[in-house]
Design a protein around this motif. Structure first.
Motif, mmCIF file in Angstrom:
data_model
loop_
_atom_site.group_PDB
_atom_site.id
_atom_site.type_symbol
_atom_site.label_atom_id
_atom_site.label_comp_id
_atom_site.label_asym_id
_atom_site.label_seq_id
_atom_site.Cartn_x
_atom_site.Cartn_y
_atom_site.Cartn_z
ATOM 1 N N GLY A 101 -4.916 35.693 -23.035
ATOM 2 C CA GLY A 101 -4.391 36.734 -22.149
ATOM 3 C C GLY A 101 -3.011 36.402 -21.628
ATOM 4 O O GLY A 101 -2.120 37.251 -21.591
ATOM 5 N N GLY A 102 -2.809 35.157 -21.227
ATOM 6 C CA GLY A 102 -1.494 34.732 -20.741
ATOM 7 C C GLY A 102 -0.436 34.792 -21.820
ATOM 8 O O GLY A 102 0.707 35.193 -21.568
ATOM 9 N N THR A 103 -0.817 34.411 -23.037
ATOM 10 C CA THR A 103 0.118 34.465 -24.152
ATOM 11 C C THR A 103 0.509 35.904 -24.466
ATOM 12 O O THR A 103 1.686 36.201 -24.709
ATOM 13 C CB THR A 103 -0.497 33.793 -25.396
ATOM 14 O OG1 THR A 103 -0.842 32.441 -25.064
ATOM 15 C CG2 THR A 103 0.450 33.810 -26.573
ATOM 16 N N LEU A 104 -0.469 36.801 -24.444
ATOM 17 C CA LEU A 104 -0.172 38.221 -24.702
ATOM 18 C C LEU A 104 0.730 38.810 -23.617
ATOM 19 O O LEU A 104 1.658 39.565 -23.929
ATOM 20 C CB LEU A 104 -1.466 39.025 -24.805
ATOM 21 C CG LEU A 104 -2.298 38.791 -26.055
ATOM 22 C CD1 LEU A 104 -3.624 39.532 -25.963
ATOM 23 C CD2 LEU A 104 -1.534 39.202 -27.293
ATOM 24 N N ALA A 121 -9.971 32.701 -23.358
ATOM 25 C CA ALA A 121 -9.590 34.047 -22.937
ATOM 26 C C ALA A 121 -8.396 34.008 -21.987
ATOM 27 O O ALA A 121 -7.491 34.851 -22.091
ATOM 28 C CB ALA A 121 -10.776 34.746 -22.275
ATOM 29 N N VAL A 122 -8.369 33.035 -21.083
ATOM 30 C CA VAL A 122 -7.245 32.907 -20.158
ATOM 31 C C VAL A 122 -5.960 32.590 -20.920
ATOM 32 O O VAL A 122 -4.900 33.183 -20.669
ATOM 33 C CB VAL A 122 -7.539 31.821 -19.093
ATOM 34 C CG1 VAL A 122 -6.291 31.475 -18.305
ATOM 35 C CG2 VAL A 122 -8.653 32.269 -18.172
ATOM 36 N N LEU A 181 -14.656 26.253 -15.975
ATOM 37 C CA LEU A 181 -14.719 27.351 -16.937
ATOM 38 C C LEU A 181 -15.314 26.882 -18.261
ATOM 39 O O LEU A 181 -15.124 25.740 -18.678
ATOM 40 C CB LEU A 181 -13.324 27.914 -17.193
ATOM 41 C CG LEU A 181 -12.594 28.514 -15.998
ATOM 42 C CD1 LEU A 181 -11.197 28.954 -16.409
ATOM 43 C CD2 LEU A 181 -13.355 29.665 -15.405
ATOM 44 N N SER A 182 -15.978 27.819 -18.945
ATOM 45 C CA SER A 182 -16.496 27.512 -20.276
ATOM 46 C C SER A 182 -15.345 27.536 -21.276
ATOM 47 O O SER A 182 -14.240 28.016 -20.976
ATOM 48 C CB SER A 182 -17.553 28.541 -20.681
ATOM 49 O OG SER A 182 -16.951 29.804 -20.904
#
Length: 70
Positions: free
Chosen positions: A20-23, A16-17, A9-10
């Motif tokens: 997103g996981g934190t949110l 972003a991962v 992954l960049s």
């Protein structure tokens, strides 16, 4: 299609991962805390069913905040 690993992954995708996981984790924790602090008559439906719905990410917590509270 080959399965991608974390190292494939960049930096932007990794960020972003993580965001997103934190949110998702924060939303689930907020929903659990809110559900625990409410009386049963302040919740639409059984509290146990709402707790189980939080497993379905991210739809469970969103549904609870949108329709589960009175």
């Amino acid at each position: 299609m080959a399965k991608r690993t974390w190292s494939d992954l960049s930096t932007t995708q990794k960020r972003a991962v993580v965001v997103g996981g934190t949110l998702e984790a924060a939303m689930t924790l907020a929903a659990l805390r809110d559900l625990a602090s409410r009386r049963s008559d302040e919740v639409r439906g059984p509290k146990a069913a709402w707790m189980l719905s939080f497993v379905v990410q991210p739809l469970g917590p969103i549904a609870y905040f949108a329709a589960g509270r009175r």
